[in-house]
Design an enzyme around this catalytic site. Structure first.
Site, mmCIF file in Angstrom:
data_model
loop_
_atom_site.group_PDB
_atom_site.id
_atom_site.type_symbol
_atom_site.label_atom_id
_atom_site.label_comp_id
_atom_site.label_asym_id
_atom_site.label_seq_id
_atom_site.Cartn_x
_atom_site.Cartn_y
_atom_site.Cartn_z
ATOM 1 N N ASP A 167 0.806 -1.225 0.000
ATOM 2 C CA ASP A 167 0.000 0.000 0.000
ATOM 3 C C ASP A 167 0.844 1.282 0.000
ATOM 4 O O ASP A 167 0.304 2.369 -0.019
ATOM 5 C CB ASP A 167 -0.986 -0.001 1.174
ATOM 6 C CG ASP A 167 -0.290 -0.065 2.527
ATOM 7 O OD1 ASP A 167 0.911 0.234 2.612
ATOM 8 O OD2 ASP A 167 -0.976 -0.415 3.511
ATOM 9 N N TYR A 177 10.819 4.033 2.094
ATOM 10 C CA TYR A 177 11.681 3.006 2.687
ATOM 11 C C TYR A 177 13.139 3.123 2.248
ATOM 12 O O TYR A 177 14.016 2.529 2.873
ATOM 13 C CB TYR A 177 11.133 1.602 2.383
ATOM 14 C CG TYR A 177 9.956 1.248 3.266
ATOM 15 C CD1 TYR A 177 10.140 0.661 4.510
ATOM 16 C CD2 TYR A 177 8.658 1.537 2.871
ATOM 17 C CE1 TYR A 177 9.077 0.365 5.333
ATOM 18 C CE2 TYR A 177 7.581 1.251 3.690
ATOM 19 C CZ TYR A 177 7.791 0.659 4.920
ATOM 20 O OH TYR A 177 6.717 0.370 5.732
HETATM 21 P P1 NAD Z 1 -1.102 -8.221 13.235
HETATM 22 O O1 NAD Z 1 -0.157 -9.068 14.024
HETATM 23 O O2 NAD Z 1 -1.987 -7.270 13.947
HETATM 24 O O3 NAD Z 1 -2.040 -9.148 12.353
HETATM 25 C C1 NAD Z 1 -1.649 -10.336 11.767
HETATM 26 C C2 NAD Z 1 -2.628 -11.439 12.133
HETATM 27 O O4 NAD Z 1 -2.193 -12.613 11.409
HETATM 28 C C3 NAD Z 1 -2.637 -11.803 13.623
HETATM 29 O O5 NAD Z 1 -3.951 -11.780 14.107
HETATM 30 C C4 NAD Z 1 -2.049 -13.213 13.653
HETATM 31 O O6 NAD Z 1 -2.594 -14.033 14.659
HETATM 32 C C5 NAD Z 1 -2.402 -13.730 12.267
HETATM 33 N N1 NAD Z 1 -1.596 -14.839 11.773
HETATM 34 C C6 NAD Z 1 -0.300 -15.126 12.020
HETATM 35 N N2 NAD Z 1 0.061 -16.226 11.355
HETATM 36 C C7 NAD Z 1 -1.028 -16.663 10.660
HETATM 37 C C8 NAD Z 1 -1.288 -17.746 9.785
HETATM 38 N N3 NAD Z 1 -0.351 -18.623 9.479
HETATM 39 N N4 NAD Z 1 -2.524 -17.869 9.261
HETATM 40 C C9 NAD Z 1 -3.498 -16.997 9.572
HETATM 41 N N5 NAD Z 1 -3.321 -15.945 10.401
HETATM 42 C C10 NAD Z 1 -2.096 -15.773 10.933
HETATM 43 O O7 NAD Z 1 -0.194 -7.445 12.158
HETATM 44 P P2 NAD Z 1 -0.539 -6.160 11.291
HETATM 45 O O8 NAD Z 1 0.414 -5.086 11.635
HETATM 46 O O9 NAD Z 1 -1.972 -5.848 11.324
HETATM 47 O O10 NAD Z 1 -0.111 -6.636 9.836
HETATM 48 C C11 NAD Z 1 -0.667 -7.760 9.171
HETATM 49 C C12 NAD Z 1 0.174 -8.115 7.974
HETATM 50 O O11 NAD Z 1 -0.013 -7.213 6.913
HETATM 51 C C13 NAD Z 1 1.676 -8.099 8.247
HETATM 52 O O12 NAD Z 1 2.306 -9.092 7.471
HETATM 53 C C14 NAD Z 1 2.071 -6.741 7.763
HETATM 54 O O13 NAD Z 1 3.444 -6.654 7.524
HETATM 55 C C15 NAD Z 1 1.250 -6.688 6.506
HETATM 56 N N6 NAD Z 1 1.057 -5.366 5.912
HETATM 57 C C16 NAD Z 1 1.529 -5.207 4.655
HETATM 58 C C17 NAD Z 1 1.348 -4.027 4.004
HETATM 59 C C18 NAD Z 1 1.916 -3.881 2.628
HETATM 60 O O14 NAD Z 1 2.099 -2.784 2.159
HETATM 61 N N7 NAD Z 1 2.215 -4.973 1.933
HETATM 62 C C19 NAD Z 1 0.674 -2.986 4.622
HETATM 63 C C20 NAD Z 1 0.197 -3.163 5.914
HETATM 64 C C21 NAD Z 1 0.377 -4.380 6.553
HETATM 65 C C1 G6P Z 2 3.394 0.863 4.936
HETATM 66 C C2 G6P Z 2 4.072 -0.300 4.257
HETATM 67 C C3 G6P Z 2 3.651 -1.607 4.839
HETATM 68 C C4 G6P Z 2 3.752 -1.615 6.347
HETATM 69 C C5 G6P Z 2 2.882 -0.476 6.839
HETATM 70 C C6 G6P Z 2 2.661 -0.361 8.322
HETATM 71 O O1 G6P Z 2 2.083 0.994 4.531
HETATM 72 O O2 G6P Z 2 3.847 -0.322 2.892
HETATM 73 O O3 G6P Z 2 4.370 -2.632 4.223
HETATM 74 O O4 G6P Z 2 3.307 -2.837 6.867
HETATM 75 O O5 G6P Z 2 3.431 0.704 6.340
HETATM 76 O O6 G6P Z 2 3.770 -0.115 9.080
HETATM 77 P P1 G6P Z 2 3.611 0.075 10.643
HETATM 78 O O7 G6P Z 2 5.009 0.347 11.075
HETATM 79 O O8 G6P Z 2 2.693 1.225 10.848
HETATM 80 O O9 G6P Z 2 3.055 -1.227 11.183
HETATM 81 MN MN MN Z 3 4.448 -2.291 1.991
#
Ligand code: NAD
Ligand code: G6P
Ligand code: MN
Length: 441
Positions: free
Chosen positions: A172, A263
């Site tokens: 995102d 980043y």
């Molecule tokens: P979070 O820990 O709050 O949420 C993750 C959830 O996944 C938890 O509830 C956990 O219990 C669950 N989980 C762990 N292993 C699992 C599995 N094998 N199967 C199903 N559920 C499982 O974390 P968050 O900060 O809300 O982020 C969630 C994910 O999204 C992370 O990987 C984060 O890095 C990613 N993220 C990516 C972007 C991006 O730009 N690509 C943006 C925002 C968040």
């Molecule tokens: C950005 C990145 C994500 C990351 C998110 C949240 O949106 O693209 O990959 O997971 O930031 O970062 P934070 O440090 O707020 O959990």
């Molecule tokens: Mn990202």
């Protein structure tokens, strides 16, 4: 209008309430029949699941919603889209990813440097399992993946499932940046036709065309150099994110060709950024005390009140909305343009074909149709090739269980550089990740 079945993996994620609100907001453009959430943490997900029941009763009564920890309920042959946002090891392991490198004098960050390496080695295993679980029942479902570090996850999945054309890794941050440019220029992110190249969390906008075909990038560059840079939703952002966005001004001053992904600060100024990071209180601590606490308190408040009418759980709606509009473009063959992560295969002419690059593509029912980027200049090519080698070696270290490749990966990373330091950090991370990583020999 055809309705779709969606499964959200990581139902307990802090981003899930925002995503669910996004699904409510877009029920006319992306109507859902069945929505299932799955998580490995029953209790964490239940709070969000019970919040969701109240929200949907009030805002989306047509949707058939449930949450579960049972894979056979979540992954069925009729699922069309799997939205994936899991975090293997939770924030407790994120804290270690950040603090262990910092304790050894190296950048400690969730997705960049050794922290991203450690998180990647954990995520690959669970993401491979996810692909196996989904493909066992739904060979044609689209897997839209946010799970970080998306660069490493994308690289590993593309090596392990080279024929699977329905796994799409997304981030995102380019969308957040487009929204931030939009706020400066008083435009919507959808008004831009962007040209972007790089790897995930390692890329640049080279052009930002408006609907008439004018490139707005030169004007934006001037605005950033004169007035600095802030996220579109700066009123809701923590201090560390404001500092990160502010670094864009320095990057543009030093390398004015393009507009960088935020980043890149960790790779271009590791010395400067390291001084700002507090080894005792990292971003994981900030998130646990901030977003995580707010989201779960708000869901509990709504559950207690029995209504979500006055809820403010959406923290950053770019995240929730982006994955939905990506799905919408695929579902209805709209061909809208988004920045996504794809196998290079010549998109950037002078980068390896097997690199998972982040570029603009038209998203259709038959998948992404990328726009050619052509050749990129030496400085950017050099940076990307080093980072790509690090990513590829990380995947290979996981797949082959190779300590040597893990050491090579970390040595190549611009946040580490010294092989002595790489070994020290790697050994500490191996110790901290017992049970999560494959054994490295
Ligand atoms: P979070 O820990 O709050 O949420 C993750 C959830 O996944 C938890 O509830 C956990 O219990 C669950 N989980 C762990 N292993 C699992 C599995 N094998 N199967 C199903 N559920 C499982 O974390 P968050 O900060 O809300 O982020 C969630 C994910 O999204 C992370 O990987 C984060 O890095 C990613 N993220 C990516 C972007 C991006 O730009 N690509 C943006 C925002 C968040
Ligand atoms: C950005 C990145 C994500 C990351 C998110 C949240 O949106 O693209 O990959 O997971 O930031 O970062 P934070 O440090 O707020 O959990
Ligand atoms: Mn990202």
């Amino acid at each position: 209008m055809k309705k779709f079945n969606v499964t959200i993996v990581g139902g307990g994620s802090t981003w899930t309430p925002g995503l669910l609100k996004g699904l409510c907001a877009r029920q006319d453009t992306f109507p859902i029949d069945k929505l299932v959430m799955i998580d490995v943490d029953e209790e964490r997900q239940a709070t969000i699941g019970e919040f969701a029941k109240i929200l949907f009763k009030e805002e989306y009564p047509d949707v058939n919603f449930s949450y579960t920890t049972d894979k056979s309920e979540a992954f069925r042959e009729d699922v069309d889209f799997v939205f994936c946002q899991m975090r293997t090891g939770g924030y407790a392991m994120r804290e270690k990813d950040e603090k262990i490198p910092l304790s050894l004098g190296v950048i400690g960050q969730e997705t960049c440097g050794p922290g991203g390496f450690a998180y990647g080695m954990r995520s690959i295993r669970d993401m491979v399992q996810l692909v196996e679980d989904v493909r066992a029942v739904a060979p044609n479902a689209w897997i839209l993946n946010y799970t970080n570090p998306a660069a490493i996850v994308a690289d590993a999945l593309s090596r392990l499932y080279p024929e699977d054309k329905r796994i799409l890794n997304i981030c995102d941050q380019p969308e957040n940046l487009l929204r931030s440019y939009g706020r400066l220029l008083d435009m919507s992110p959808r008004d831009f036709d962007p040209v972007y190249f790089g790897l995930n969390h390692f890329g640049w906008f080279t052009h930002l065309y408006d609907k008439e075909g004018h490139d707005l990038l030169p004007k934006l560059r001037e605005m950033i150099l004169e007035g600095g840079f802030r996220p579109a939703d700066y009123e809701q952002r923590d201090k560390s994110w404001l500092e990160t966005y502010a670094m864009v001004e320095q990057m543009v001053r030093d390398f004015p060709d393009y507009l960088p992904n935020t980043y890149l600060q960790y790779y271009l100024y590791p010395d400067k950024v390291l001084k700002k990071l507090n080894p005792e209180f990292t971003r994981a601590n900030e998130v646990m005390a901030g977003r995580e606490k707010r989201v779960f308190e708000e869901c509990n408040r709504i559950i207690e009140n029995g209504t979500a009418k006055d809820s403010h759980v959406v923290h950053n709606d770019a995240h929730g909305e982006f994955i939905i509009i990506v799905a919408e473009s695929i579902a209805y063959n709209k061909g809208d343009n988004f920045v996504v992560i794809l196998k290079n295969d010549g998109i950037v002419e002078n980068l390896p074909n097997d690199a998972m690059v982040e570029v603009a593509a038209s998203l259709t029912a038959n998948g992404p149709r990328p726009y050619a980027v052509g050749e990129i200049p030496t400085f950017y090519k050099g940076l990307i090739e080093g980072q790509f080698a690090y990513e590829k070696l990380t995947s290979e270290a996981y797949i082959e269980g190779s300590y040597t490749k893990a050491l090579q990966a970390l040595t190549l990373n611009r946040t580490v550089v010294s092989a002595l330091k790489a070994r020290e950090v790697l050994d500490a991370l191996i110790e901290a990740n017992k049970g999560y990583w494959p054994e490295l020999n």
